[in-house]
Design a protein around this motif. Structure first.
Motif, PDB file in Angstrom:
ATOM      1  N   ASP A 434     115.292  57.516  20.905  1.00  8.62           N
ATOM      2  CA  ASP A 434     116.710  57.619  21.282  1.00  8.62           C
ATOM      3  C   ASP A 434     117.343  56.247  21.100  1.00  8.62           C
ATOM      4  OD1 ASP A 434     119.093  58.677  22.320  1.00  8.62           O
ATOM      5  OD2 ASP A 434     118.532  58.270  24.407  1.00  8.62           O
ATOM      6  N   LYS A 491     117.568  61.665  27.070  1.00 14.61           N
ATOM      7  CA  LYS A 491     118.657  60.854  26.537  1.00 14.61           C
ATOM      8  C   LYS A 491     119.074  59.837  27.575  1.00 14.61           C
ATOM      9  CE  LYS A 491     119.340  62.811  22.571  1.00 14.61           C
ATOM     10  NZ  LYS A 491     119.029  61.977  21.408  1.00 14.61           N
TER      11      LYS A 491
ATOM     12  N   GLY B  20     121.315  58.043  19.337  1.00 19.26           N
ATOM     13  CA  GLY B  20     121.820  58.383  20.670  1.00 19.26           C
ATOM     14  C   GLY B  20     123.325  58.270  20.824  1.00 19.26           C
TER      15      GLY B  20
END
Lengths: 762, 762
Positions: A434, A491, B20
């Motif tokens: 991420d 996330k 992200g």
């Protein structure tokens, strides 16, 4: 009016906390507020995750370097509220740090070449560890500009010791601890001759300039570094940077990276390209791999060390011969070198590379054991091949700097300076997971206990460098920006922007708040910088002023709301030392002390004894006072230093002016005392009617109130004795003093009552 | 690897902001979070009212005294985030305050009796006013322990001037401004002889000790106090306390209260009751009422003043004769004296009374005009009867201290110290409206622009003294607690607890953030402490080192990422001055500068010229470096001060070591440069494809990137010239320098790109 005042007081207390207590009508709905303040649902969620209601506690405490402020700061996570700046290398008067004699002695330990250094460039704090986990006992922090390490005790959050590095002229790579805090690691930055005040021209850079790494021995029992049991390794004149100690399988080893292994010397003013060009020309620099446990043994052997500036140094030649020093190439101008929680890997980020490089401790040991080296550096240090040591490399982005770890297995976070992002990745599988954009130019980052064997996960803080457009403008010098990120989910979620009002923090460490058990108050008469009984300690009633020649020593005390003594008479030229013991028992009843224009200040917490010292080199009248708003009569907590000309004698029969109080005044005051006692009894009645003993805070407040009321006895005896002699002046004044004690007891009692009501005591 | 690194860079940028960006999955719902964190609906509402999302701005800025820290701090309301500590009376190294020569000159203005004072006990900040409203131009703050006033310029948030009170030994009652900032008012606290270094015994207290009030003339155009046009009034030896200037109808008058009008002298060490008893025996003290406009005229008349310590003083006798000084009884040991927004009333709180007393300016004037006085004080000052001056008294609670005003007509808020509450009341009708419990022991309070003619309402901040049980414990010295209260509704609502990490703020002023227009950067070569061109200013390419006898003066510059010069060679004993001009144009590209162990530090914001000065009194090699994390190659922004023995000469033919770069190295570097340019072109392509000109921040960043790229031309010419001569060493290094400029341009470009994407540029 007296009577009215007291009656009203009774009335107000009897009727509870007044009109507004506990009531609050929200005219605006949540939706209204969100609309007015342009908040999204996501904002509201972030607010809920960070907002800490009145009286609430934070789950973690972060200890941050204060950068060029020379201080350490403490803030709560997730509320991101700064709780304290602690004076470390820079004098700070609120704490009396550098303004009272006890802390001056700490700062004096940091003198270099015989001179005071009145600031520091703090970089990397480290919490003491037991078995590779934070134990919350001590904090260490370095000073880059004036190579030093400071020791802070987390029982009272005070700086207790400063040690000066004996052989460095600059350092960046401190402080890092070994897993049981056996040693505190400090590495030099810009190479220089190791001998003190020794000049060599830059033409002799390769031969005479050196880097070094120091292992400072820590004595946990006494909470002090022992310089005589500490040692260093001589290193090549590379710019050594950060370090990390091995842990678990890699315990006993430490890793230090470096940049400018080109050994480039700039000189833009002479037409040479600047350092930035010459120091980043090569594709790789060197990670230093050091067997510190073996080094510690060698350092004890007089035949194997050199003593430089009184300090034991293992020279490179010896280190090579003893097999305790190795190098491994690492990509381009690295910054962070971070050992994974399991101790198996070392993560390096080359700031001009786009990867993180994960080195395997097992592979490194294999190479060393089998003598598999690809070359030697110019100083003969064996170099392990990168491919022989690498576990994996992961491409993350631009300008990777520093890595921390999650509670989730194999999960790491790396700051990307140029990208202004945080990358989440898996160091076992070598996989990017991420990325999250932050604002802007992140240096270090920090996860909760993220550099230990047991990271706690949950939150990450990005230490961003340039806060342009993030906050209301406050002039050309901007605050830095620490951003809080929720890492509990797959996330990452940005939660909060936190401006840093002072200094540029370089690194932060975050600890589970439950691990900290700071002291409530000191044992009466403590010198808090040495943790021993203070020579100036006195108890109530023992205060005195001692004169020996031209030395005047005051043994004084502080208690709401007077300083004893209230007059200090000296002659011009006298050397004056004033010891002050805070006699309070309430945990937050700090008093401060200063003598106007004499440039001294002390902060005296309950139980502490502190002192100020000065030469009374100017005649005149200098008020002294309590500098902490300690009570309703705080402004009256005053006194006078009188500096008379040498040999001055008072006029015979001179007397202080009297107010000429009458018997009526006295009687009125007595009535006020009786009325006030009734009020106090009411408050006490309430408190004792509930389960107040279940609240240690209230028990402490009650002790404190009882202390204050206890003092009325002596004052009462005095006013009654004076009244018996019809000395209405003294009688009325001592009766007023009884009332003052009552007011303070009432103040404390009301505080306890409010506390109990809010906690819902029954 | 070079090629790989650049290729990757291109790839990452082309693919946008990575994995992200902009995505965020909230695994926990709002309800989950509220449950986990024990938040009530009311808490959530408070969170929504205070939480400020990333990049958000605060509606108000608060300027707070830093108490004994000697600083001023700035925080945002309602987010309660501290944005900056500004160095005022205490040296602070992050800002270079007291560590560079320019700020040392400001601190030197604050010397007392020829000695440095290195701290201050700041109490009451005041924002400059125009027509009784905050104009956001200047901030003034006092020092209680060493009677001084400092002037801060709110264009750059720097301290520009410190003036020492010429006749006081202690003061508490500053700073307060008149409605057009004609004067800054400062009142003494503990009485003392007005003459400097003059001793009188306490037996002569009534005759020789005095209070005073000083009116400092402010020159708005130059942003400086003019001591020669300032004056004082001699006052009785009461403990004068806070002041306020009249406004609108009462403009031209000022009001100063006092305690210990008993003129009591303590001496607990000699068996006398302490000050706290003797100073609070009477039921009333005195408010001083002064016609300052008339006083200013009188002060210009040599025949009507006395010059004491070089300062013009109107003696009491004259003030009485001229009819500019009056007294009015006020209840018991008052603290705050606050003029209502309409200028019609003066609100006084006696801290040992339960009322606020509202005096009518009209009634006071009537009494004065008609000569209706009830008595004279012992010094002959006419005393107006309380009943002749009172508008009303309102019973609020225990320990009323200080009052501020709402935007709503007639609404006032008063802090109750002993009750630990805020009272909301109506000063026209004399009616209590609401009360709210706070935690604990509130001193001052502050509403937005609440001491002006146009208060803004909305928020109130309670400045609480003892934060026990409010925050995670951080040792025996606790932070203070500022609590934010919503006052927009009938009932007050507590919103937020804000710890104060440093110092005990005494007073805060809050201003509409829109009124502040701080500068973005300085004109190149500015001495920011004098706001004039600096003697050390140089432009790029003009850097030089000048030697005159043993004085070495360096005219240097700072720009990402090198210091010019990179070597400073001096002999032991030389006096070294280093001027540094920051050549950056980006608004937050501050550089810092220090020379290791020489105890100097400067913070050099874009355009600023600052200097450090020291005697090179020790031989050796001392690295210097940029102390602000300014760029990816920040650690390489370094240089060496070489202090050679007197008369040392370099060895003939000595040369710096070479890296022996080859033609291949050069060609590889050139390839890296070409690849990197392609990356930059991509970024520029994106930026110019959107409406970037609509964003001044981006335009500034683009200028800055263009600056960096512009520098490549010179470096390119150098590497090409070296290559033509087959000097591959120089050729490769200068080509590397071209790359460094590119990296910086790319860094800036990426920041601009991120900014535009987040702002949704099209």
């Amino acid at each position: 009016m007296k009577t009215l005042a007291v009656k009203t007081m009774a009335l107000l207390i009897a009727s509870g906390l007044g009109l507004g207590a506990g009531m609050s009508s929200a005219a605006e709905s949540l939706q209204d507020v969100m609309k007015r303040r342009n908040l999204t649902q996501q904002d509201l969620l972030a607010a809920a995750k960070t907002y800490t209601p009145s009286g609430g506690r934070d789950e973690f405490l972060a200890f941050s370097s204060g950068g060029q402020s020379g201080q350490v700061l403490v803030y709560g996570v997730p509320s991101m509220r700064i709780l304290k700046y602690i004076g470390v290398f820079t004098p700070e008067p609120w704490q009396g740090y550098g303004y009272d004699e006890e802390s001056k002695a700490v700062l004096a330990q940091g003198r270099i070449d015989g001179k005071d250094i009145t600031w520091g460039d703090t970089h990397h704090p480290a919490i003491s560890e037991t078995n590779g986990e934070y134990d919350g006992q001590f904090l260490f922090i370095n000073d880059k500009s004036n190579p030093r390490i400071a020791v802070l005790d987390l029982r009272d959050f005070e700086t207790k010791q400063i040690v000066v590095n004996p052989i460095m002229k600059s350092e960046h790579g401190g402080a890092f601890v070994t897993p049981n805090t056996e040693y505190i690691i400090e590495a030099s930055q810009y190479a220089a001759p190791l001998e003190n005040q020794k000049f060599y021209p830059l033409e002799q850079f390769n031969e005479k300039y050196r880097g070094a790494i120091t292992y400072w021995k820590f004595d946990r029992e006494h909470g002090k570094i022992k310089p005589e049991e500490s040692f260093s390794l001589e290193l090549p004149p590379y710019s050594q940077d950060l370090s990390d100690a091995g842990k678990l399988v890699s315990d006993g080893w430490s890793f230090t990276n470096s940049f400018c292994t080109e050994r480039y010397v700039g000189g833009i003013e002479k037409g040479r390209p600047p350092y930035e060009a010459g120091c980043s020309a090569k594709d790789t620099d060197y990670m230093h791999v050091i067997n510190w446990k073996r080094a510690a043994e060698i350092a004890r052997d007089d035949s194997k060390i050199q003593v430089i500036n009184g300090h034991r140094v293992i020279m490179m030649e010896t280190a090579i011969k003893e097999g305790i020093l190795f190098l491994i190439p690492e990509p381009k101008s690295p910054h962070g070198v971070d050992v994974t929680p399991n101790g198996k890997f070392i993560v390096v980020s080359g700031k001009l590379d786009t990867h993180v490089s994960v080195y395997s401790f097992e592979k490194i040991m294999d190479a060393i054991k089998s003598g598999r080296f690809e070359s030697k550096d110019p100083y003969g240090i064996p170099v392990i091949g990168m491919k022989d040591a690498l576990h994996t490399q992961v491409q993350l982005g631009l300008g990777p700097l520093h890595t921390q770890f999650d509670a989730k297995e194999c999960v790491a976070y790396t700051s990307l300076y140029v990208d202004s992002m945080v990358a989440k990745w898996n160091f076992c599988e070598g996989k990017l997971l991420d990325k999250l954009a932050i604002h802007y130019n992140i240096g270090h980052l920090m996860t909760m206990e993220g550099d230990t064997t047991k990271p706690k996960g949950k939150y990450l803080v990005a230490l961003n460098k340039l806060s342009i457009d993030r906050f209301n403008p406050v002039g050309p010098l901007h605050p830095q920006n620490h951003q809080l990120i929720d890492i509990s989910n797959d996330k990452m979620q940005l939660l909060y922007d936190m401006p840093l009002p002072l200094g540029e923090p370089h690194y932060v460490v975050g600890i589970d708040a439950k691990k900290l058990k700071p002291a409530i108050r000191y044992k009466v008469g403590t010198n808090t910088r040495t943790d021993s009984e203070h020579v100036g300690k006195v108890r109530a009633g023992e205060e005195k002023i001692v004169r020996e020649g031209n030395k005047v020593t005051v043994y004084g005390t502080l208690i709401r709301s007077h300083i004893t003594p209230e007059t200090i008479e000296v002659e011009k030229g006298d050397e004056v030392t004033i010891y002050l013991t805070n006699l309070e028992r309430a945990q937050d009843e700090t008093h401060g002390f200063t003598v106007s224009t004499y440039n001294v200040h002390a902060s005296v917490e309950p139980g502490k004894t502190a002192s100020v010292k000065f030469t009374a080199d100017k005649e005149g009248v200098y008020p002294y006072y309590c500098t902490e708003f300690c009570s309703a009569l705080h402004l009256e907590m005053q006194g006078y230093l009188l500096v008379s000309p040498k040999g001055w004698k008072p006029e015979e029969g001179a007397q202080l002016a009297a107010a000429n109080y009458t018997e009526t005044d006295y009687k009125n005051t007595l009535k006020k005392v009786v009325d006030t006692q009734a009020v106090i009894d009411q408050v006490v009645g309430y408190i004792t009617s509930v389960n107040y003993k279940a609240y240690p805070e209230v028990v402490a407040l009650m002790e404190d109130a009882t202390d204050q009321l206890g003092k009325t006895q002596e004052a009462k005896a005095k006013h009654e004795a004076a009244a018996a002699q019809q000395d209405w002046e003294q009688a009325n004044l001592w009766a007023e003093q009884v009332w003052q004690y009552q007011v303070k007891a009432a103040d404390i009692g009301l505080r306890a009552k409010t506390f109990l009501e809010q906690k819902g005591a029954k």
